[in-house]
Design a protein around this motif. Structure first.
Motif, PDB file in Angstrom:
ATOM      1  N   GLN A  17       7.752  33.764  10.075  1.00 57.11           N
ATOM      2  CA  GLN A  17       8.827  34.232   9.764  1.00 57.11           C
ATOM      3  C   GLN A  17       9.152  34.366   8.169  1.00 57.11           C
ATOM      4  O   GLN A  17       9.538  35.203   7.579  1.00 57.11           O
ATOM      5  N   SER A  18       8.921  33.080   7.873  1.00 54.86           N
ATOM      6  CA  SER A  18       9.330  32.909   6.256  1.00 54.86           C
ATOM      7  C   SER A  18       8.137  32.992   5.277  1.00 54.86           C
ATOM      8  O   SER A  18       8.377  32.740   4.187  1.00 54.86           O
ATOM      9  N   ALA A  19       7.087  33.639   5.849  1.00 56.00           N
ATOM     10  CA  ALA A  19       5.767  33.656   5.176  1.00 56.00           C
ATOM     11  C   ALA A  19       6.014  34.878   3.981  1.00 56.00           C
ATOM     12  O   ALA A  19       6.427  35.953   4.366  1.00 56.00           O
ATOM     13  N   PRO A  20       6.277  34.491   2.704  1.00 55.12           N
ATOM     14  CA  PRO A  20       6.482  35.570   1.673  1.00 55.12           C
ATOM     15  C   PRO A  20       5.558  36.785   1.305  1.00 55.12           C
ATOM     16  O   PRO A  20       5.866  37.700   0.957  1.00 55.12           O
ATOM     17  N   ASP A  21       4.153  36.657   1.670  1.00 53.79           N
ATOM     18  CA  ASP A  21       3.351  37.480   1.322  1.00 53.79           C
ATOM     19  C   ASP A  21       2.082  37.349   2.252  1.00 53.79           C
ATOM     20  O   ASP A  21       1.935  36.512   3.065  1.00 53.79           O
ATOM     21  N   LEU A  22       1.139  38.327   1.998  1.00 49.99           N
ATOM     22  CA  LEU A  22       0.060  38.557   2.648  1.00 49.99           C
ATOM     23  C   LEU A  22      -0.984  37.313   2.653  1.00 49.99           C
ATOM     24  O   LEU A  22      -1.590  36.641   3.816  1.00 49.99           O
ATOM     25  N   GLU A  23      -1.163  36.425   1.287  1.00 47.36           N
ATOM     26  CA  GLU A  23      -1.981  35.450   1.303  1.00 47.36           C
ATOM     27  C   GLU A  23      -1.467  34.176   2.330  1.00 47.36           C
ATOM     28  O   GLU A  23      -2.022  33.635   2.647  1.00 47.36           O
ATOM     29  N   SER A  24      -0.039  33.875   2.188  1.00 49.20           N
ATOM     30  CA  SER A  24       0.529  33.045   3.000  1.00 49.20           C
ATOM     31  C   SER A  24       0.145  33.429   4.396  1.00 49.20           C
ATOM     32  O   SER A  24       0.101  32.103   5.182  1.00 49.20           O
ATOM     33  N   ILE A  25       0.346  34.516   5.044  1.00 49.40           N
ATOM     34  CA  ILE A  25       0.181  34.920   6.423  1.00 49.40           C
ATOM     35  C   ILE A  25      -1.386  34.534   6.736  1.00 49.40           C
ATOM     36  O   ILE A  25      -1.723  33.738   7.757  1.00 49.40           O
ATOM     37  N   GLN A  26      -2.188  34.946   5.829  1.00 50.04           N
ATOM     38  CA  GLN A  26      -3.647  34.637   6.186  1.00 50.04           C
ATOM     39  C   GLN A  26      -4.022  33.020   6.251  1.00 50.04           C
ATOM     40  O   GLN A  26      -4.823  32.631   6.959  1.00 50.04           O
ATOM     41  N   ALA A  27      -3.418  32.467   5.323  1.00 48.11           N
ATOM     42  CA  ALA A  27      -3.384  31.131   5.346  1.00 48.11           C
ATOM     43  C   ALA A  27      -2.943  30.027   6.494  1.00 48.11           C
ATOM     44  O   ALA A  27      -3.670  29.387   7.077  1.00 48.11           O
ATOM     45  N   LEU A  28      -1.731  30.628   6.939  1.00 54.48           N
ATOM     46  CA  LEU A  28      -1.035  30.214   8.276  1.00 54.48           C
ATOM     47  C   LEU A  28      -2.164  30.368   9.195  1.00 54.48           C
ATOM     48  O   LEU A  28      -2.386  29.755  10.478  1.00 54.48           O
ATOM     49  N   SER A  29      -2.580  31.628   9.403  1.00 50.06           N
ATOM     50  CA  SER A  29      -3.450  32.208  10.532  1.00 50.06           C
ATOM     51  C   SER A  29      -4.784  30.983  10.871  1.00 50.06           C
ATOM     52  O   SER A  29      -5.388  30.523  11.796  1.00 50.06           O
ATOM     53  N   ILE A  30      -5.374  30.805   9.549  1.00 51.52           N
ATOM     54  CA  ILE A  30      -6.412  29.764   9.346  1.00 51.52           C
ATOM     55  C   ILE A  30      -5.733  28.479   9.849  1.00 51.52           C
ATOM     56  O   ILE A  30      -6.616  27.712  10.433  1.00 51.52           O
ATOM     57  N   ARG A  31      -4.682  28.074   9.450  1.00 54.26           N
ATOM     58  CA  ARG A  31      -4.277  26.758   9.514  1.00 54.26           C
ATOM     59  C   ARG A  31      -4.114  26.605  11.096  1.00 54.26           C
ATOM     60  O   ARG A  31      -4.212  25.367  11.543  1.00 54.26           O
ATOM     61  N   TYR A  32      -3.548  27.509  11.870  1.00 56.34           N
ATOM     62  CA  TYR A  32      -3.278  27.372  13.158  1.00 56.34           C
ATOM     63  C   TYR A  32      -4.515  27.780  14.057  1.00 56.34           C
ATOM     64  O   TYR A  32      -4.902  27.029  15.019  1.00 56.34           O
ATOM     65  N   LEU A  33      -5.361  28.771  13.841  1.00 62.22           N
ATOM     66  CA  LEU A  33      -6.203  29.219  14.692  1.00 62.22           C
ATOM     67  C   LEU A  33      -7.751  29.317  14.066  1.00 62.22           C
ATOM     68  O   LEU A  33      -8.753  29.609  14.921  1.00 62.22           O
ATOM     69  N   GLY A  34      -7.881  28.524  13.051  1.00 58.90           N
ATOM     70  CA  GLY A  34      -9.093  28.391  12.328  1.00 58.90           C
ATOM     71  C   GLY A  34      -9.944  27.675  13.024  1.00 58.90           C
ATOM     72  O   GLY A  34      -9.541  26.990  14.066  1.00 58.90           O
ATOM     73  N   ARG A  35     -11.190  27.515  12.798  1.00 61.65           N
ATOM     74  CA  ARG A  35     -12.295  26.474  13.310  1.00 61.65           C
ATOM     75  C   ARG A  35     -11.599  25.013  13.453  1.00 61.65           C
ATOM     76  O   ARG A  35     -11.672  24.239  14.445  1.00 61.65           O
ATOM     77  N   LYS A  36     -10.874  24.602  12.340  1.00 63.54           N
ATOM     78  CA  LYS A  36     -10.363  23.471  12.560  1.00 63.54           C
ATOM     79  C   LYS A  36      -8.738  23.268  12.600  1.00 63.54           C
ATOM     80  O   LYS A  36      -8.198  22.532  12.339  1.00 63.54           O
ATOM     81  N   GLY A  37      -8.181  24.449  13.290  1.00 58.49           N
ATOM     82  CA  GLY A  37      -6.814  24.791  13.135  1.00 58.49           C
ATOM     83  C   GLY A  37      -6.069  23.892  14.181  1.00 58.49           C
ATOM     84  O   GLY A  37      -6.725  23.374  15.072  1.00 58.49           O
ATOM     85  N   ILE A  38      -4.855  23.960  13.962  1.00 62.52           N
ATOM     86  CA  ILE A  38      -3.935  23.170  14.878  1.00 62.52           C
ATOM     87  C   ILE A  38      -4.173  23.437  16.208  1.00 62.52           C
ATOM     88  O   ILE A  38      -4.369  22.650  17.449  1.00 62.52           O
ATOM     89  N   VAL A  39      -4.128  24.673  16.685  1.00 70.91           N
ATOM     90  CA  VAL A  39      -4.317  25.426  18.246  1.00 70.91           C
ATOM     91  C   VAL A  39      -5.743  24.872  18.668  1.00 70.91           C
ATOM     92  O   VAL A  39      -5.966  24.540  19.777  1.00 70.91           O
ATOM     93  N   THR A  40      -6.583  25.140  17.805  1.00 71.80           N
ATOM     94  CA  THR A  40      -7.984  24.934  18.132  1.00 71.80           C
ATOM     95  C   THR A  40      -8.327  23.659  18.659  1.00 71.80           C
ATOM     96  O   THR A  40      -8.967  23.273  19.459  1.00 71.80           O
ATOM     97  N   GLN A  41      -7.689  22.802  17.595  1.00 73.41           N
ATOM     98  CA  GLN A  41      -7.954  21.095  17.862  1.00 73.41           C
ATOM     99  C   GLN A  41      -7.347  20.711  19.195  1.00 73.41           C
ATOM    100  O   GLN A  41      -7.696  20.086  20.042  1.00 73.41           O
TER     101      GLN A  41
END
Ligand code: PHE
Length: 335
Positions: A17-41
């Motif tokens: 919701q509070s992501a200000p730009d495209l880069e921060s959304i892409q970073a969030l996506s990796i942080r949660y869904l990336g290979r070492k992401g929170i949801v993946t773990q």
């Protein structure tokens, strides 16, 4: 497991919701869904849970993974397609801002047309001052002080010796002082007379013509002016040369053209005469040649003068000369 999958989901959505730009959304996506992401773990760690808990938590975690994945993709798509207010990309599909077009004043247009006709006949353009010496406006044109011809023109005097030129004829003298024959010049410009009514304004425009050479005759004058009138109006417009008087030409003539409206039958425009006066002309008076030092035994010449407003009024059928100077944009735009 420290956090429940429900907490992880809530946290991820809040950050998105509070992501200000495209880069921060892409970073969030990796942080949660990336290979070492929170949801993946989280999904990987399910195997460490007691077997009876695995199916329910596994199912919920998988659903949340897909849900978050869809949310991130949607947010990224929206950022890529919807330009923000700070976006400075140019929308090439927007209609352009149209620039206002300028127009040449009808008097300027007619002046240019007259000059164009004569330059094609070999005439050069000459100019002279509007604030003129009495000498050039009168004296050198064979109009001495107290000559009755001065009454023909209601002169604006600046001082005893300086006037606003009452005609473009002084340019004849200025040109002849500087150049020796043969010469052909055309001289357009503003002139001033203390006069004002339906057909006269204190300032108006004239075009002067002068041609000097050996063996120039009245027939040459007739030929040039006939060509001019035919090109300016049309070749059905006949000319009539009437004897007249100017101190600086001898013989002198006034030239009428067949009425542009009624073609000779008689109407309001030509005051029921069938003819319209448009030009003054004549053979250059020897006295003028003597003043500028031309050899009167070798050279002859002709001169003519016309009013631009008069020609414009006839061409455009305007009956009040003042319309040209009122600067009514709707009137001026028509030409
Ligand atoms: N200057 C004259 C006028 O204003 C016109 C003219 C010009 C007549 C040249 C003869 C020759 O009325």
């Amino acid at each position: 497991m420290k956090k429940s999958i429900g907490q992880i989901k809530a946290e991820a959505l809040e950050k998105l919701q509070s992501a200000p730009d495209l880069e921060s959304i892409q970073a969030l996506s990796i942080r949660y869904l990336g290979r070492k992401g929170i949801v993946t773990q989280f999904l990987r760690n399910i195997s460490k849970l007691p077997p009876q808990k695995r199916p329910d938590i596994g199912k919920e975690a998988n659903e949340i993974k897909h849900f978050l994945d869809a949310q991130f993709r949607e947010a990224i798509r929206r950022f890529e397609t919807e330009p923000s207010e700070t976006d400075d990309r140019i929308d090439v599909s927007l209609p352009g801002r149209t620039a206002q077009r300028g127009y040449l004043h009808p008097i300027t247009q007619i002046t240019l047309q007259i000059c164009d006709i004569f330059t094609r006949l070999g005439f050069d353009i000459a100019e002279g001052p509007e604030v003129e010496k009495d000498y050039y406006n009168f004296e050198a044109l064979n109009i001495p002080k107290n000559h009755p011809a001065r009454d023909m023109q209601d002169t604006f005097y600046i001082s005893d010796a300086i006037v606003l030129r009452t005609h473009t004829s002084p340019i004849q003298v200025r040109v002849m002082e500087k150049h020796s024959p043969p010469l052909r010049v055309i001289a357009p410009g503003k002139v001033y007379r203390c006069d004002s009514d339906l057909t006269h304004t204190p300032m108006f425009h004239q075009v002067e013509g002068l041609l000097v050479d050996k063996k120039v005759s009245f027939g040459d004058l007739k030929g040039i002016l006939t060509t001019f009138v035919h090109r300016m109006f049309d070749d059905q417009t006949s000319l009539r040369f009437r004897p007249s008087f100017f101190p600086f030409t001898e013989p002198s003539a006034e030239i009428d053209i067949l009425c542009v409206q009624c073609r000779g039958k008689g109407c309001r425009i030509c005051s029921h005469t069938g003819w319209l006066e448009v030009l003054g002309a004549g053979m250059v008076h020897p006295a003028v040649f003597e003043i500028v030092g031309y050899d009167t035994t070798r050279y002859t010449g002709f001169a003519f003068g016309m009013g631009v407003e008069r020609i414009a009024m006839l061409k455009y059928r305007i009956d009040d000369i003042r319309k040209y100077f009122e600067n009514n944009f709707r009137f001026l735009k028509q030409f």
